[in-house]
Design a protein around this motif. Structure first.
Motif, short mmCIF file in Angstrom:
data_model
loop_
_atom_site.label_atom_id
_atom_site.label_comp_id
_atom_site.label_asym_id
_atom_site.label_seq_id
_atom_site.Cartn_x
_atom_site.Cartn_y
_atom_site.Cartn_z
N GLU A 1 0.75 -1.28 0.09
CA GLU A 1 0.00 0.00 -0.16
C GLU A 1 0.95 1.40 -0.01
OE1 GLU A 1 -3.97 1.77 2.52
OE2 GLU A 1 -2.38 0.39 3.61
N ASP A 2 0.53 2.26 -0.82
CA ASP A 2 1.13 3.60 -0.83
C ASP A 2 2.77 3.50 -1.30
OD1 ASP A 2 -1.21 5.01 -0.07
OD2 ASP A 2 -0.77 4.85 1.84
N GLU A 3 2.82 2.78 -2.26
CA GLU A 3 4.23 2.66 -2.70
C GLU A 3 4.00 2.87 -4.17
OE1 GLU A 3 6.55 -0.87 -2.11
OE2 GLU A 3 5.71 -1.46 0.04
N LEU A 4 5.25 3.41 -4.64
CA LEU A 4 5.30 4.09 -6.17
C LEU A 4 5.74 2.71 -7.11
CD1 LEU A 4 6.75 7.66 -5.80
CD2 LEU A 4 4.37 7.16 -6.00
N LEU A 5 4.99 2.39 -8.23
CA LEU A 5 5.51 1.69 -8.94
C LEU A 5 6.31 2.24 -10.10
CD1 LEU A 5 2.47 -0.88 -9.70
CD2 LEU A 5 4.55 -1.32 -8.36
N THR A 6 7.43 2.26 -10.42
CA THR A 6 8.40 2.75 -11.41
C THR A 6 8.43 2.01 -12.58
OG1 THR A 6 9.58 3.86 -9.62
CG2 THR A 6 10.34 3.98 -11.90
N ILE A 7 7.82 2.68 -13.66
CA ILE A 7 7.65 1.74 -14.91
C ILE A 7 8.34 2.37 -15.75
CG2 ILE A 7 6.03 0.70 -16.70
CD1 ILE A 7 3.91 1.39 -14.33
N ALA A 8 9.41 1.61 -16.13
CA ALA A 8 10.53 2.31 -17.25
C ALA A 8 9.93 1.85 -18.75
CB ALA A 8 11.76 1.56 -17.16
N PRO A 9 10.66 2.56 -19.59
CA PRO A 9 10.25 2.39 -21.18
C PRO A 9 10.53 0.89 -21.52
CG PRO A 9 11.69 4.40 -20.85
CD PRO A 9 11.77 3.62 -19.76
N GLY A 10 9.31 0.22 -22.15
CA GLY A 10 9.23 -1.29 -22.57
C GLY A 10 8.98 -2.22 -21.24
N GLU A 11 8.81 -1.65 -20.24
CA GLU A 11 8.43 -2.68 -19.05
C GLU A 11 6.71 -2.59 -18.97
OE1 GLU A 11 11.82 -2.88 -15.57
OE2 GLU A 11 10.23 -0.74 -15.66
N ARG A 12 5.97 -3.76 -18.30
CA ARG A 12 4.85 -3.69 -18.28
C ARG A 12 4.75 -4.35 -16.65
NH1 ARG A 12 7.57 -6.03 -21.54
NH2 ARG A 12 6.56 -8.04 -21.88
N TYR A 13 3.64 -3.47 -16.06
CA TYR A 13 3.49 -4.17 -14.52
C TYR A 13 1.95 -4.41 -14.25
CZ TYR A 13 8.04 -3.26 -12.22
OH TYR A 13 9.37 -3.01 -11.80
N ASP A 14 1.55 -5.66 -13.88
CA ASP A 14 0.20 -6.15 -13.57
C ASP A 14 -0.09 -6.03 -12.07
OD1 ASP A 14 0.45 -6.70 -16.29
OD2 ASP A 14 -0.84 -8.48 -16.30
N ILE A 15 -1.13 -4.99 -11.86
CA ILE A 15 -1.52 -4.96 -10.34
C ILE A 15 -2.75 -5.72 -10.22
CG2 ILE A 15 0.15 -3.21 -9.93
CD1 ILE A 15 -2.41 -1.39 -9.86
N GLU A 16 -3.24 -6.16 -9.03
CA GLU A 16 -4.83 -6.50 -8.85
C GLU A 16 -4.98 -5.90 -7.31
OE1 GLU A 16 -5.34 -10.64 -9.21
OE2 GLU A 16 -5.03 -10.68 -11.22
#
Length: 523
Positions: free
Chosen positions: A301-316
């Motif tokens: 909770e309350d954390e930043l997801l850093t998403i770089a060029p080309g990356e994908r992050y799936d959250i639920e």
């Protein structure tokens, strides 16, 4: 009476048929929801399913903000292009028709496809000329979140909108609502001269690039001018509009949820900058990175997801906090404020949240997240090949270049493997201020360590890894997909200025003949 009744039924059938045809015609211009096995898919673009798919590269007006409209290059008339959605194991046939004035191609970012289907002009195919078509055929063998985008003259063509999402669904889904958010940056004043300067790589002749070494291409290197470095004269500060699914600010669609639903959000960065995202009001899990599921992820909770060029992050997350909440980018760049969307509970009539995009929050790290289990590789095993890639920013004849082991493409040393080899690569970022999101085509890799410290949580399987200045990663992959594969920085400004190499398989012969008239520009 019977004749009148029959006539009425015939007329009714005609009317229904016309309505059906009109619905199909409008399908690509409106948002639509398509059911999956157990849930609902919601996206802001047309969804394409089935075994045979058509993509048309063409120009279209595109509204970025309420005030800014641009002349975009699109797949099927929208930015992002139509979402492609198939089942794991499904064989697909995708025909690209080029109605643009320049050659194009399609790369299936992250998907392990046969080499001749990888979409790299001069390496796996010739660029598709205006008015021509090319058909890609492969099996969607690995479930996950992927992207497709042009790989021809990439800085220019990606900047103009040639990209879309590609989702490979599992046989059974465990979530109720599924959103895909593609992240990008645009210029509010993309005058043609500036765009040409960014993408002009005519000084680098890539017309004969099928796995060659620098010796194989010595004549071309002698003729090469420094014109290819013009891409680096453009400041990234010109990207002043940050978008989610091609829209910024008030034009971004809210994400609708119902209380009690499990919601999956797929964050995919197609741009050239990293973006830090914060989900308000809910605990969530990072369930997949670069499309690959994590082992027993924990709630955070309350954390930043850093998403770089080309990356994908799936959250639920579980929609257990009715109200209206933000999913927003954090930072202080000019475009940051417009990169946010609302999560709206159906039936809710009040706003319960306020945006705070300057809030200082801790950043998520995958190095100790999830539960450990045995991966395919370990740090202490024997590898058939070990290789080090020193990444750097340097000056060459008054031009800024981006190097791998002191050289720029096509003079970089290929990583030569044999089929079946276990390969370990150490990546080191020696640049003082530049991130380098390195993307490997054709195969996944396992992340073994960061800055000399082993990965402690879930095994991390990726195809793109971002190195900040001074960082070092060790990764490993099995050479199980013969071909000539790019390994490059996915900030394509860096790639076009040299930060590219090839993983080449011994004995592999390309199935196409490079055409010197095709204008192949693989980056």
């Amino acid at each position: 009476m019977k004749l009148k009744y029959v006539a009425f039924l015939f007329f009714l059938v005609l009317i229904l048929g016309a309505c059906s045809n009109q619905s199909n015609t409008d399908e690509g211009t409106k948002s639509e929801e398509k059911p999956t096995t157990t849930g609902v898919v919601t996206t802001s673009t047309q969804v394409l399913t089935g075994n045979e798919i058509s993509l048309v590269a063409k120009e279209a007006d595109h509204q970025l903000t309420t005030d800014v409209k641009v002349d975009a290059w699109t797949f099927n008339g929208s930015v992002p292009g139509s979402q492609i959605r198939v089942k794991e194991g499904e064989q697909v046939k995708i025909t690209l028709k080029n109605e643009l004035p320049d050659p194009v191609s399609i790369h299936w970012h992250g998907l392990p496809v046969p080499n001749e289907m990888d979409g790299i002009p001069g390496v796996t195919q010739n660029a598709v000329q205006p008015g021509e078509t090319f058909t890609y055929e492969f099996t969607a063998s690995v479930k996950g979140t992927y992207m497709y985008h042009t790989h021809q003259d990439g800085v220019k063509q990606l900047d103009k909108g040639l990209y879309g999402s590609f989702i490979v669904e599992p046989e059974e889904t465990t979530y109720d609502r599924d959103y895909t958010l593609m992240l990008d940056e645009w210029m509010s004043n993309p005058d043609e001269a500036s765009m040409e300067e960014m993408g002009d790589m005519e000084g680098m002749d890539h017309s004969n690039m099928s796995g060659m070494s620098s010796e194989d291409n010595s004549e071309e290197n002698e003729d090469r001018s420094d014109g290819g470095m013009e891409a680096m004269e453009h400041s990234m500060d010109s990207y002043d509009i940050f978008t989610i699914n091609g829209k910024s600010g008030d034009l971004i669609e809210p994400l609708k949820v119902k209380e009690g639903e499990k919601v999956r959000i797929r964050l995919a960065n197609i741009g050239f900058m990293s973006h830090k995202f914060h989900l308000h009001g809910h605990k969530f899990k990072v369930v997949a990175i670069d499309g690959q599921e994590l082992n027993e992820p924990q709630e955070i909770e309350d954390e930043l997801l850093t998403i770089a060029p080309g990356e994908r992050y799936d959250i639920e997350f579980v929609a257990d906090n009715p109200g209206e909440w933000f999913l927003e980018c954090h930072g202080d760049m000019e475009g940051t404020d417009g990169m946010k969307t609302k999560i709206q509970y159906e039936g809710n009539t009040k706003s319960t949240d306020e945006s705070n995009q300057s809030e200082n929050l801790p950043e998520f790290t995958f190095t100790n997240y999830g539960v450990a289990k045995d991966g395919e590789f370990t740090l202490d095993q024997n590898f058939d090949l070990e290789y080090t890639m020193n990444l750097n920013t340097e000056m060459d004849n008054s031009e800024m270049v981006y190097t791998i082991n002191g050289k720029t493409f096509p003079d970089t040393e290929n990583i030569v493997v044999k089929e079946g080899d276990n390969v370990k690569v150490k990546l080191v970022n020696n640049s003082e201020s530049d991130d380098h999101p390195m993307h490997l085509h054709g195969q996944f890799f396992q992340v073994l360590s960061k800055n000399g410290k082993p990965i402690e949580g879930s095994p991390i399987i990726k195809d793109t890894i971002n190195l900040k200045p001074g960082e070092e990663y060790e990764i490993a992959f099995k050479a199980d997909n013969p071909g000539n594969w790019l390994f490059h920085c996915h900030d394509l400004h860096h790639a076009s200025a040299g930060m590219v190499t090839l993983v080449t398989y011994e004995g592999f012969k390309p199935t196409f003949t490079p055409d010197p008239e095709a204008g192949n520009k693989p980056e």
